[in-house]
Design an enzyme around this catalytic site. Structure first.
Site, PDB file in Angstrom:
ATOM      1  NE  ARG A 119      -3.238   3.512   3.491  1.00 44.98           N
ATOM      2  CZ  ARG A 119      -2.273   3.223   4.356  1.00 44.98           C
ATOM      3  NH1 ARG A 119      -1.006   3.363   3.978  1.00 44.98           N
ATOM      4  NH2 ARG A 119      -2.548   2.789   5.557  1.00 44.98           N
TER       5      ARG A 119
ATOM      6  CG  HIS B  97      -1.083  31.485  14.409  1.00 39.81           C
ATOM      7  ND1 HIS B  97      -2.131  32.377  14.401  1.00 39.81           N
ATOM      8  CD2 HIS B  97       0.034  32.231  14.528  1.00 39.81           C
ATOM      9  CE1 HIS B  97      -1.666  33.602  14.505  1.00 39.81           C
ATOM     10  NE2 HIS B  97      -0.353  33.542  14.584  1.00 39.81           N
TER      11      HIS B  97
ATOM     12  CG  LEU C  88     -19.018  33.461  14.566  1.00 41.79           C
ATOM     13  CD1 LEU C  88     -17.596  33.786  14.110  1.00 41.79           C
ATOM     14  CD2 LEU C  88     -19.223  33.910  16.014  1.00 41.79           C
TER      15      LEU C  88
ATOM     16  CB  VAL D  25      -2.690 -10.465   9.384  1.00 44.53           C
ATOM     17  CG1 VAL D  25      -3.209 -11.171  10.637  1.00 44.53           C
ATOM     18  CG2 VAL D  25      -1.325  -9.838   9.623  1.00 44.53           C
TER      19      VAL D  25
ATOM     20  CE  LYS E 163      -0.186  -0.693   4.984  1.00 49.93           C
ATOM     21  NZ  LYS E 163      -1.014  -1.069   6.137  1.00 49.93           N
TER      22      LYS E 163
END
Length: 1074
Positions: A66, A733, A752, A111, A58
């Site tokens: 993915r 920041h 807002l 696996v 991968k």
């Protein structure tokens, strides 16, 4: 930034190395990385399991989902992996908006497992603690885990137990897997904390009868914790987001940033774009990018970046030349624009940084004109007028179109000019300097100034951080910041300075001199905080300039003192885990923290933190010496000063302003300060400058809806451009990064607006909206106009006046050989890097420093030979003897060396100058060698440089012979040496030891060198002899020998020297012996 994504391979490597759990973690270190350059034979040797196991392959490039994108090859043998890679490796693919090449792949063992054995686990950080998410169904189809998963929040400084995991997370897990999973999750959480992860997700986590398998993993770590975790992390590479290449120029700027106390950032978005930026300030850089994108320039925006934190002229030059180099590589049919922008600086010397940019523009003037680059400049702050002047001048001298604007122009107006959306106005003449703060800035007109008496609003203790009586302690030797605070206090007509003392652990207790208006005062400096707190019990504010490494410890110490109610932390780069601990402790003790990563805050007429508000010219221009009616809160320090400017131009001014800091977890939040402002009678309207990332602004929405906030709120969230970029961009920041749709600036601005806040369409319109709201408050009588009162004058500091070119004074010293003021040491005009690059050697350096010339190579070699042959002549000579006696008396190196050097004179070692003068005078006067010898004998004078106690014509001094051979081979002329050798023939005919000794040889040979090497006029050569330069050769050379004798005596551990009696002739006074 702090939280940075790491590759899956790196994350798994950390887990396999450092996890501590009783669960059997399988396939440890069974992964192989593949790129286009991979040698498959070598890879098989290093990972033999590739040949025996079924495999998964991968891409490892920070790509999400993915499996759903078909980017995972499953259950393949090695040949199958290679075939699969042929269709994927170095192929372009699209993930969301981003297009990029698939370059890096990870191969792992396959696996075999069932769906029931797949689980989902994720840990991520928030302000209050770390959230652990677990779902019993993991894998590709896990879906909305936020809605489905079991959730457990571990509060800051708390630990996670297996019991908690079992009871709260594993309720739907089969009993036979609970113990394994509980142990693994606790171990994973401890790893997450120990290695300063901020995000760690495993999906799926497979648990079989054999053990635990980590199939897919995504992680971020707090990069600011590098100084803590370096030993475990090693040398980390942070991959760029998918779809954006890693450019060497980005790495170069990142390296500059790492070596600098300033902040230097660069991200290339589109190297072929026509719009380039060079912006000062983390917040301002986002605002400029927003405005460019709002005006349709997103596809042509070439870069994102910022420089801030007072970079030096050289650092700014390096940054600027990198950008100019990049933008002049490919031409654009429309030409290109460079936007050099910024807010109003708090403490950066704008002229100094602009000098670096001007240097770069001059270096690249040819390519800039060839690529039809137009430059737009807008800046404010200390010495900005001089900076703008030099920027305008370079435009005139180079012919590059440069349009220059100052604080009279809205910050982002130049973007509209650059993109053709607004006309370029005629530029008014700029002031030459910032000396206007020497004058009373009185205004005879009426200002809309709140009529509320200033001292009456300080009744509600819970809402008031600062008053006219606030006293502070400053941690760190920040004398410029302290002087700025005292000058602010003075123009605010405070009775006493707001700084009571300073704490600096690296010196003893002492006093530091400052100015209070016109007079000098002394402030105490303490080595430890306890003494400062004890002696200044009136102090309730700590301003910490501690470094990122010591800020945590010093802040925790300060919070132990009950008198402290407010702490401002200036440092940027404190690890988030430490910040969260400080916040928790502060909340428990009722302490307000401003910062970290902040310039601070200001309360006009009362108190300012450190460098907030800039220098006095800006304090006066923005009328920060008295309160207005508008309070603001911002993340950015630089943008807070821009808000001071905007608010002062559109309203009666600022009542209070706070920059909470750009980190992900500021010590106090927007809502903390908005609620304070709501409860403060003198504040009539509130301005909030929010930012992409986090959800704090939604609390303001809630407060407005619920009626907790009733005062008008004008709010704008910067970072609207983030949603327009194809790949993720981390802004200046640390907290400016949206992790979900609700954290984007666009979403928050809309929320807002829907809640009833006044939200402009863009930052460009922020000032207009503030003016409209303010005018309405004046119209309905909420704010009543009042008369402006001029502040007292404050003299300008001498150093700053000199910087601005307002004064001059004669220098106490003059030097022409060395300059250490710049980025690089300079010897007689030559940078030290060039000295080494040219391999000039010690002789070349001596030529630069003594003779202010770059001498020929043979001359440098001759100097070095002279130093070598004069280095020592045994322990019996007077200088060495004195050095040895002094060393054996227990004296230090300097004292012993000086003792030896003081013996040098006409009789010992100091004959170089005298020999050069005597022989030159005789030769220049046309005197024959025999006439010279006879005259010296007649005058009863010794011929300097002739004679030796040991050596003779029959036992020649090999030092002289070595030098003679070199000189005869390399010097263009040896007239004076030949003359001296003729004298030697006469003197040795009378006595064999009256040879031309090493001092005499060097003296006359040096005169030949100075006169004939081509670097000096005759007068200059004679001047160097006259002022004693040649004796310096012996002094410098023999110092090496004296130091050797000193070290030799110390190494041999020789005791105190006492001269033996049998070597002393004891006699009576002459009149007694007769």
């Amino acid at each position: 930034m702090s939280a940075k994504a790491i590759s899956e391979q790196t994350g798994k490597e950390f887990l396999y190395k450092y996890i501590c759990t009783s669960a059997a973690v399988k396939n440890r270190f069974h992964y192989a990385s593949v790129t286009a350059e991979t040698d498959w034979n070598l890879l098989k040797q290093e990972h033999p399991w590739l040949l025996t196991e079924r495999l998964v392959v991968k891409p490892d490039q920070l790509i999400k989902r993915r499996g759903k994108l078909g980017l995972v090859g499953i259950n393949l043998d090695l040949q199958g992996v290679q075939e699969w890679l042929k269709t994927h490796l170095m192929k372009e693919t699209t993930v969301g908006k981003a297009k990029g090449l698939l370059k890096n792949f990870l191969i792992e063992p396959f696996v075999p497992h069932t769906q029931e054995e797949e689980f989902y686990v994720c840990i991520y950080a928030t302000r209050e603690g770390d959230h652990v998410l677990f779902h019993h169904e993991g894998g590709v189809e896990v879906g909305d885990v936020d809605a489905k998963a079991q959730r457990l929040m571990v509060a800051v400084d708390n630990k996670l137990s297996e019991h908690q995991v079992t009871e709260q997370l594993l309720t739907q897990v089969p009993d036979d897997k609970k113990q394994v999973l509980a142990s693994f999750i606790v171990g994973l959480f401890n790893l997450y904390e120990d290695l300063y992860f901020t995000y760690l997700e495993i999906n799926p986590l497979v648990v079989t009868q054999n053990g635990v398998y980590i199939l897919d993993m995504a992680a971020k770590i707090d990069a600011t914790a590098d100084y803590i975790c370096k030993a475990k992390w090693g040398d980390l590479e942070f991959p760029p987001p998918f779809g954006r290449e890693a450019y060497p120029e980005e790495a170069y700027i990142a390296d500059l940033d790492a070596k600098s106390g300033a902040s230097l950032k660069l991200t290339l978005l589109n190297p072929r774009g026509r719009i380039w930026t060079m912006v000062a300030g983390g917040g301002a850089s986002v605002v400029y990018s927003d405005t460019i994108c709002d005006l349709g320039g997103v596809d042509e925006l070439a870069n994102y970046g910022e420089y801030s934190g007072a970079p030096s002229e050289q650092q700014t030059y390096d940054y600027a030349k990198t950008i100019l180099s990049l933008m002049t590589r490919e031409k654009h049919v429309q030409g290109k624009v460079l936007i050099i922008g910024g807010s109003i600086a708090n403490f950066t010397n704008v002229a100094a940084t602009f000098k670096g940019i001007v240097r770069a523009i001059k270096d690249y003037q040819g390519p800039l004109k060839e690529h039809e680059v137009t430059i737009f400049v807008r800046r404010g702050g200390p010495n900005y007028q001089e900076g703008l002047r030099v920027m305008g001048e370079v435009g005139k001298t180079t012919g590059i179109p440069i349009h220059v604007f100052g604080t009279e122009t809205h910050m982002t107006a130049i973007v509209g000019m650059a993109l053709g959306h607004r006309p370029i106005p005629n530029q008014p003449p700029m002031d030459a300097h910032t000396a206007n703060f020497l004058l009373n800035a009185s205004n005879s007109g009426m200002l809309n100034f709140s009529l509320f008496l200033y001292h009456l609003v300080h009744l509600a203790k819970a809402t008031t951080l600062f008053s006219k009586r606030t006293k502070s302690i400053v941690w760190g030797m920040q004398t410029r910041a302290v002087q700025g605070m005292l000058d602010f206090d003075y123009v605010c007509s405070r009775d006493e300075p707001s700084v009571a003392a300073m704490v600096y652990p690296f010196t003893g207790d002492h006093k530091q001199k400052f100015y209070w208006g016109h007079k000098e005062i002394l402030l105490p400096v303490y080595k430890n905080m306890a003494d400062a707190m004890k002696k200044h019990s009136e102090v309730d504010v700590l301003i910490s300039f501690a470094s990122l490494r010591s800020a945590f410890d010093s802040t925790v110490e300060a919070m132990q003192y009950s008198q402290i109610h407010t702490i401002a932390i200036i440092a940027e780069g404190i690890p988030e885990a430490q910040t969260r601990k400080m916040i928790k402790m502060a909340d428990e003790k009722g302490i307000t923290i401003i910062g970290p990563a902040t310039v601070g805050g200001i309360k006009p007429g009362c108190f300012k933190i450190g460098n907030t508000g800039g220098m006095l010219d800006n304090i006066l221009a923005s009328k920060l010496y008295r309160p207005g009616s508008v309070a603001y809160v911002s993340r950015s320090g630089g943008m807070s000063n821009e808000l001071n400017n905007i608010i002062s131009r559109t309203t009666d001014g600022v009542y209070e302003g706070v920059a909470i800091g750009g980190d992900r977890y500021p010590g106090s939040t927007f809502m903390d300060h908005v609620l304070r402002y709501q409860d403060t009678p003198g504040i009539k309207m509130i301005v909030v400058l929010g930012e992409v990332g986090g959800t704090e602004e939604y609390k303001i929405c809630q407060g407005i809806r619920e009626g907790r906030i009733t005062k008008p709120v004008v709010c704008w969230c910067i970072g609207t451009c983030a949603t327009m970029f194809a790949s993720e961009v981390q802004f200046g920041h640390a907290g400016a990064c949206a992790n979900q749709a609700s954290e984007t600036a666009v979403a928050k601005n809309q929320a807002l607006r829907d809640a009833g806040a006044f939200v402009p369409k863009s930052f460009d319109e922020l000032g207009n909206v503030i003016r409209t709201v303010y005018d309405d408050l004046v119209a309905n009588g909420t704010i009543i106009p009042a008369q402006e009162v001029p502040p007292p004058t404050v003299p300008m500091d001498y150093s700053w006046a000199r910087e601005l070119g307002l004064i001059r004074k004669p220098a106490s010293f003059m030097t022409s050989i060395c300059d250490e003021r710049g980025q690089e040491l300079i010897y007689a005009g030559m940078p030290i890097t060039e000295v080494f690059k040219e391999e000039m050697g010690l002789g070349g350096v001596l030529g630069l420093l003594w003779f202010q010339r770059r001498l020929p190579r043979y001359a440098c070699q001759f100097i070095e030979m002279c130093l070598m042959v004069t280095a020592d002549h045994g322990p019996a000579v007077s200088g060495a003897h004195n050095t040895i006696v002094c060393a054996r008396a227990g004296k230090d190196l300097i004292s012993s060396l000086t003792s030896g050097l003081l013996t040098i004179g006409d009789r010992f070692g100091g004959a170089l100058d005298a020999a050069a003068k005597q022989f030159s005078k005789a030769f220049d006067s046309g005197m024959l060698p025999m006439e010279f010898v006879n005259k010296m004998k007649k005058d009863g004078k010794l011929i300097m440089g002739i004679g030796h106690r040991v050596k003779s014509i029959n036992n020649p001094d090999m030092r002289v012979q070595i030098l003679k051979d070199f000189v005869k081979q390399h010097f263009t002329s040896t007239q004076l040496l030949d003359y001296a050798l003729d004298v030697e023939k006469i003197t040795t005919s009378k006595k064999p030891n009256l040879i031309l000794n090493v001092d005499g040889f060097i003296g006359v040979a040096f005169v030949d060198l100075l006169r004939t090497c081509g670097g000096f006029t005759r007068d200059e050569a004679d001047e160097f002899v006259e002022i004693g330069a040649l004796n310096g050769i012996f002094v410098l050379g023999r110092s090496m020998g004296f130091i050797g004798h000193y070290l030799d005596q110390k190494r041999l551990k020789q005791g105190l020297y006492r001269h033996p009696w049998d070597d002393i002739s004891y006699v009576l006074p002459e009149h007694m012996s007769m």
